[in-house]
Design a protein around this motif. Structure first.
Motif, PDB file in Angstrom:
ATOM      1  N   LEU A 297       1.589 -70.581  25.577  1.00 53.09           N
ATOM      2  CA  LEU A 297       3.383 -70.551  25.428  1.00 53.09           C
ATOM      3  C   LEU A 297       3.359 -70.371  24.587  1.00 53.09           C
ATOM      4  CD1 LEU A 297       6.020 -71.833  26.054  1.00 53.09           C
ATOM      5  CD2 LEU A 297       5.629 -73.628  23.797  1.00 53.09           C
TER       6      LEU A 297
ATOM      7  N   PHE B 133      -0.640 -74.883  23.435  1.00 58.12           N
ATOM      8  CA  PHE B 133       0.340 -74.267  22.677  1.00 58.12           C
ATOM      9  C   PHE B 133      -0.231 -72.610  22.467  1.00 58.12           C
ATOM     10  CE2 PHE B 133       1.432 -78.847  20.979  1.00 58.12           C
ATOM     11  CZ  PHE B 133       2.733 -78.449  21.757  1.00 58.12           C
TER      12      PHE B 133
ATOM     13  N   ASN C  44      10.099 -76.492  27.215  1.00 57.13           N
ATOM     14  CA  ASN C  44       8.681 -75.882  27.749  1.00 57.13           C
ATOM     15  C   ASN C  44       7.364 -76.932  26.389  1.00 57.13           C
ATOM     16  OD1 ASN C  44       7.724 -73.748  29.053  1.00 57.13           O
ATOM     17  ND2 ASN C  44      10.443 -73.620  28.974  1.00 57.13           N
ATOM     18  N   VAL C  45       8.129 -77.222  25.191  1.00 53.94           N
ATOM     19  CA  VAL C  45       7.131 -77.197  23.679  1.00 53.94           C
ATOM     20  C   VAL C  45       6.703 -79.384  24.880  1.00 53.94           C
ATOM     21  CG1 VAL C  45       7.217 -78.424  21.985  1.00 53.94           C
ATOM     22  CG2 VAL C  45       7.920 -76.293  22.130  1.00 53.94           C
TER      23      VAL C  45
END
Length: 169
Positions: A143, A140, A18-19
């Protein structure tokens, strides 16, 4: 060494994925340069955006599930206040990520010279999903918010489970 063995490796790999997807969406989103006109490259970032959002949702549900059981296991070691501290930190990260997202949104507004309804904007006729705004939908801060909020949900689910087991006993 025991701590490394206890790490949920598939979860960690999915989190790293996911990053990397955040970097993919950012890398495929075109950065507008003032005075250069509108890019004619199309919206390549959408190719990474939709799978990113799907894997992000899976990550959030998985995080809530994993943290529910982690909180349940850690209660023996930390007590109920240790788990509460982790939840308060997660809540603080949620608030921080909201402010970070607002900053990104405002920075993009300045970069594009307005929003989609401003005639002077670079995205005046495009709508909100275009080659310049993909990073608004997955970045980010989003997330961080999703994972932090899922940790809070996992804590709440653990509290509910603990109340049910204590009321049955």
């Amino acid at each position: 060494m025991k701590a490394i063995k206890r790490i949920n490796k598939p979860y960690l790999i999915f989190l790293i994925w996911n990053v990397l997807m955040v970097f993919a969406v950012d890398g495929m989103t075109i950065k507008h340069e003032m005075g250069k006109g509108v890019s004619g490259n199309g919206n390549l970032g959408i190719l990474a955006l939709f799978p990113s959002v799907l894997t992000f949702l899976i990550l959030c549900f998985w995080t809530a599930y994993v943290t529910k059981w982690w909180f349940y296991d850690q209660r023996e070691y930390w007590g109920k206040w240790g788990n509460a501290v982790v939840s308060v930190v997660a809540a603080a990260l949620c608030v921080l990520s909201v402010f970070w997202e607002i900053y990104i949104f405002e920075d993009l507004r300045v970069q594009l010279n307005g929003y989609t309804h401003d005639p002077e904007s670079a995205v005046y006729r495009f709508g909100w999903l275009n080659q310049y705004t993909n990073t608004l939908y997955y970045n980010f801060p989003i997330l961080l918010f999703g994972v932090s909020f899922a940790v809070i949900i996992g804590w709440v689910l653990e509290q509910v489970q603990r109340l049910r087991t204590n009321s049955k006993a």
